[in-house]
Design a protein around this motif. Structure first.
Motif, mmCIF file in Angstrom:
data_model
loop_
_atom_site.group_PDB
_atom_site.id
_atom_site.type_symbol
_atom_site.label_atom_id
_atom_site.label_comp_id
_atom_site.label_asym_id
_atom_site.label_seq_id
_atom_site.Cartn_x
_atom_site.Cartn_y
_atom_site.Cartn_z
ATOM 1 N N ALA A 20 -13.127 53.573 -2.332
ATOM 2 C CA ALA A 20 -13.412 54.875 -2.944
ATOM 3 C C ALA A 20 -12.116 55.583 -3.324
ATOM 4 O O ALA A 20 -12.026 56.206 -4.389
ATOM 5 N N PHE A 21 -11.103 55.473 -2.477
ATOM 6 C CA PHE A 21 -9.814 56.096 -2.778
ATOM 7 C C PHE A 21 -9.182 55.447 -4.008
ATOM 8 O O PHE A 21 -8.768 56.137 -4.938
ATOM 9 N N GLN A 81 -10.974 56.402 -7.113
ATOM 10 C CA GLN A 81 -11.109 57.853 -7.265
ATOM 11 C C GLN A 81 -12.574 58.282 -7.290
ATOM 12 O O GLN A 81 -12.991 59.110 -8.095
ATOM 13 N N GLN A 82 -13.364 57.742 -6.351
ATOM 14 C CA GLN A 82 -14.786 58.055 -6.250
ATOM 15 C C GLN A 82 -15.013 59.151 -5.227
ATOM 16 O O GLN A 82 -14.256 59.295 -4.275
ATOM 17 N N SER A 83 -16.090 59.879 -5.419
ATOM 18 C CA SER A 83 -16.472 60.949 -4.501
ATOM 19 C C SER A 83 -17.966 60.878 -4.228
ATOM 20 O O SER A 83 -18.678 60.076 -4.825
ATOM 21 N N TYR A 127 -17.423 61.454 1.687
ATOM 22 C CA TYR A 127 -16.047 61.265 1.226
ATOM 23 C C TYR A 127 -15.875 61.898 -0.146
ATOM 24 O O TYR A 127 -16.676 61.688 -1.045
ATOM 25 N N TRP A 148 -12.740 62.263 -3.022
ATOM 26 C CA TRP A 148 -11.423 61.762 -3.367
ATOM 27 C C TRP A 148 -10.429 62.896 -3.555
ATOM 28 O O TRP A 148 -10.751 63.962 -4.087
ATOM 29 N N ASN A 149 -9.198 62.679 -3.116
ATOM 30 C CA ASN A 149 -8.038 63.458 -3.535
ATOM 31 C C ASN A 149 -6.827 62.527 -3.442
ATOM 32 O O ASN A 149 -6.904 61.444 -2.861
ATOM 33 N N SER A 150 -5.734 62.921 -4.018
ATOM 34 C CA SER A 150 -4.570 62.040 -4.129
ATOM 35 C C SER A 150 -3.895 61.744 -2.790
ATOM 36 O O SER A 150 -3.050 60.864 -2.709
ATOM 37 N N GLY A 198 -8.087 61.542 0.662
ATOM 38 C CA GLY A 198 -9.475 61.967 0.603
ATOM 39 C C GLY A 198 -9.833 62.960 1.680
ATOM 40 O O GLY A 198 -9.075 63.192 2.625
#
Length: 148
Positions: free
Chosen positions: A46-47, A50-52, A115, A117-119, A122
């Motif tokens: 996911a990271f 870039q999935q949320s 979860y 995503w963030n840079s 997450g």
């Protein structure tokens, strides 16, 4: 003497067969690690992508306890390091669930949440019940106590 050797051989074979049976019937000590690895892999994927909005479970070691976020809904915040080495921020809504007052660096915390995503690795949120029952209930587990 010959009878003694025959008995010794039979006893050795019986012991070896029994050891093999008992070790194959016990769950592997890696079972929990494999489950954690699978969940860690889901979070890593996911990271990377870039999935949320992905419901995840896992556990990690607290590497930093942050000040509570008191703007809007109050959240207890801390950073976990997963077995994979990835870090995630836990944002636990303490308006809807109890705060973990005894949380310290180095503690192990298990989680079930969503979860985002963030840079930086997450964020895991929705670690509490949903009073409107529109979202899967989440939780945190610390020292055998569940917070939801």
């Amino acid at each position: 003497m010959k009878n003694f050797l025959i008995i010794l051989v039979i006893a050795t074979i019986a012991y070896a067969v029994n050891q093999q049976k008992s070790s194959s019937s016990k769950p592997s000590s890696n079972t929990q690690l494999n489950t954690s690895s699978i969940e860690d892999q889901r979070i890593q994927k996911a990271f990377r992508n870039q999935q949320s909005d992905i419901q995840v479970k896992g556990s990690g070691s607290v590497i930093k306890v942050l000040p509570d976020d008191t703007k809007g809904s109050k959240h207890q915040k801390f950073i976990l390091k997963l077995a994979s080495g990835q870090t995630v921020l836990i944002a636990h809504n303490i308006d809807l669930a109890p705060r973990i007052n005894s949380l310290r660096k180095g503690d192990i915390v298990s989680f079930n949440g969503e979860y985002e995503w963030n840079s930086q690795g997450g964020v895991i949120h929705w670690t509490h019940h949903d009073p409107q029952r529109r979202h899967e209930d989440g939780w945190l587990k610390h020292k055998d106590k569940i917070y939801k």
